[in-house]
Design an enzyme around this catalytic site. Structure first.
Site, PDB file in Angstrom:
ATOM      1  N   GLY A  85       0.813  -1.197   0.000  1.00 25.68           N
ATOM      2  CA  GLY A  85       0.000   0.000   0.000  1.00 25.68           C
ATOM      3  C   GLY A  85       0.852   1.254   0.000  1.00 25.68           C
ATOM      4  O   GLY A  85       1.955   1.280   0.550  1.00 25.68           O
ATOM      5  N   HIS A 123       3.683   4.711   2.680  1.00 27.29           N
ATOM      6  CA  HIS A 123       4.906   4.345   3.409  1.00 27.29           C
ATOM      7  C   HIS A 123       6.157   4.901   2.735  1.00 27.29           C
ATOM      8  O   HIS A 123       7.262   4.469   3.043  1.00 27.29           O
ATOM      9  CB  HIS A 123       5.032   2.821   3.497  1.00 27.29           C
ATOM     10  CG  HIS A 123       3.849   2.149   4.090  1.00 27.29           C
ATOM     11  ND1 HIS A 123       3.372   2.462   5.336  1.00 27.29           N
ATOM     12  CD2 HIS A 123       3.033   1.173   3.600  1.00 27.29           C
ATOM     13  CE1 HIS A 123       2.310   1.704   5.603  1.00 27.29           C
ATOM     14  NE2 HIS A 123       2.081   0.938   4.567  1.00 27.29           N
ATOM     15  N   LYS A 164       6.004  -7.925   2.442  1.00 29.50           N
ATOM     16  CA  LYS A 164       5.797  -7.698   3.871  1.00 29.50           C
ATOM     17  C   LYS A 164       4.650  -8.585   4.355  1.00 29.50           C
ATOM     18  O   LYS A 164       3.657  -8.770   3.645  1.00 29.50           O
ATOM     19  CB  LYS A 164       5.456  -6.231   4.153  1.00 29.50           C
ATOM     20  CG  LYS A 164       6.528  -5.252   3.716  1.00 29.50           C
ATOM     21  CD  LYS A 164       6.233  -3.831   4.152  1.00 29.50           C
ATOM     22  CE  LYS A 164       4.907  -3.282   3.676  1.00 29.50           C
ATOM     23  NZ  LYS A 164       4.786  -3.265   2.198  1.00 29.50           N
ATOM     24  N   HIS A 176       0.443   0.965   9.727  1.00 36.69           N
ATOM     25  CA  HIS A 176      -0.834   1.486   9.244  1.00 36.69           C
ATOM     26  C   HIS A 176      -1.605   2.164  10.373  1.00 36.69           C
ATOM     27  O   HIS A 176      -2.771   2.499  10.218  1.00 36.69           O
ATOM     28  CB  HIS A 176      -1.696   0.367   8.663  1.00 36.69           C
ATOM     29  CG  HIS A 176      -1.009  -0.443   7.624  1.00 36.69           C
ATOM     30  ND1 HIS A 176      -0.315  -1.597   7.919  1.00 36.69           N
ATOM     31  CD2 HIS A 176      -0.897  -0.261   6.288  1.00 36.69           C
ATOM     32  CE1 HIS A 176       0.195  -2.096   6.810  1.00 36.69           C
ATOM     33  NE2 HIS A 176      -0.134  -1.306   5.806  1.00 36.69           N
TER      34      HIS A 176
END
Length: 328
Positions: free
Chosen positions: A53, A56, A104, A214
């Site tokens: 996602g 990051h 990850k 997150h």
């Protein structure tokens, strides 16, 4: 919420356009914004592909280039990329030696990379799970893959650049992951653009200990402690988890979550280094900065990666990416 936006629906594509334009000497953008890749591919080299996602940054796109990744697949903010993104990237960057996915340990990432691997040929995978904070979380079964992923990508990327084959690269990556531990702490929440408000509420005098990247919960909510006290608890958790493996030479990586000044990160590095060296760890390599972020979250993580002689050589090897550059 105050952010530089035109629309929450276009924030990712517009950011990718700007990112690739700013680094056009080393990067190219895949069709339909499915991936970012090295501009110049190296024939006969195992291709390394990662992703996850967005939010990051610079992970993962910032680590595409000589000595690290060949492609990175960005999902929407805190959302896994889809299998077709990884398949499209693999088709373009595989120059004949196969592909290694570096993933990850988050359930969406693992599921979608697995699907892409099953539908592709010549693909192997490494799953990173360096976070010692919790065994399971709202996003994972098993430990989360966090800042230690950078260490795996750098060391494996250097070995791939020098021609190491697919199976030995996978074994190297798994060995590095097994020698790497991380833990983080948040002082504020992050704000996802589509949500328009903080992911969680936290008081001015509180911290979230063991937070995920997150904003998912960690070990506990606690009153804010001194930097030395925070570092002591994180470093002790890392040392306890490594056990007898926490002896000898190591890389110390203090990572900011996006909203913490570099001055404070170096202060945390100073605290952590003293603690580790007091317990028999010799810090021979260091990295300090915001490399695996959580949008605008204030906080940091500490990563310790034990280095054998081979891993140290690969860490030192030349790298030329948007976010990491040395030895070129």
């Amino acid at each position: 919420m105050k952010k530089f936006l035109n629309s929450v629906d276009t924030v990712l594509t517009e950011s990718l356009d700007g990112f690739v334009a700013a680094h056009a000497d080393i990067l190219a953008l895949g069709d339909e914004h499915k991936f970012v890749r090295r501009k110049l591919l190296k024939s006969g080299k195992v291709a390394l592909i990662s992703g996850g996602g967005s939010g990051h940054e610079p992970l993962h796109g910032g680590f595409v280039g000589h000595g690290m990744l060949d492609a990175a697949c960005p999902g929407q903010v805190f959302t896994s990329p889809t299998p077709d993104q990884m398949m499209a990237a693999a088709e373009v960057v595989n120059t004949g030696a196969g592909c290694l996915f570096i993933v990850k340990n988050y359930e969406g990432d693992v599921m979608n990379f697995d699907m892409a691997a099953e539908m592709s040929e010549g693909v192997m995978q490494i799953v990173t799970n360096d976070d010692v904070a919790v065994e399971n979380s709202s996003y994972t079964t098993g430990r989360r893959g966090v800042a230690g992923t950078l260490v795996v990508e750098k060391i494996v990327g250097a070995a791939a650049e020098q021609g190491m084959a697919l199976e030995p690269l996978k074994a190297l990556g798994e060995r590095v992951n097994g020698a790497t531990r991380s833990m983080g702490v948040a002082l504020t929440s992050c704000t996802v653009p589509a949500a328009g408000k903080p992911t969680f509420d936290i008081g001015d005098g509180e911290m979230e200990f063991g937070v995920g990247i997150h904003g998912e919960p960690g070990r506990r909510r606690d009153t804010l402690k001194s930097a030395d006290a925070i570092a002591e608890e994180i470093c002790t958790a890392i040392l306890d988890d490594l056990g007898d493996g926490a002896r000898g030479q190591a890389l110390l990586f203090v990572n900011g979550f996006g909203g913490t000044p570099l001055m404070e990160l170096y202060l945390m590095y100073n605290s952590a280094r003293k603690i580790f060296e007091k317990h028999g760890v010799t810090v021979i390599r260091s990295l300090v900065g915001s490399y695996v972020t959580s949008l605008d979250m204030a906080g940091c993580s500490i990563t310790l990666s034990m280095l054998d002689d081979e891993a140290a050589v690969w860490w030192d090897a030349p790298v030329h990416t948007a976010a990491l550059r040395w030895g070129m």
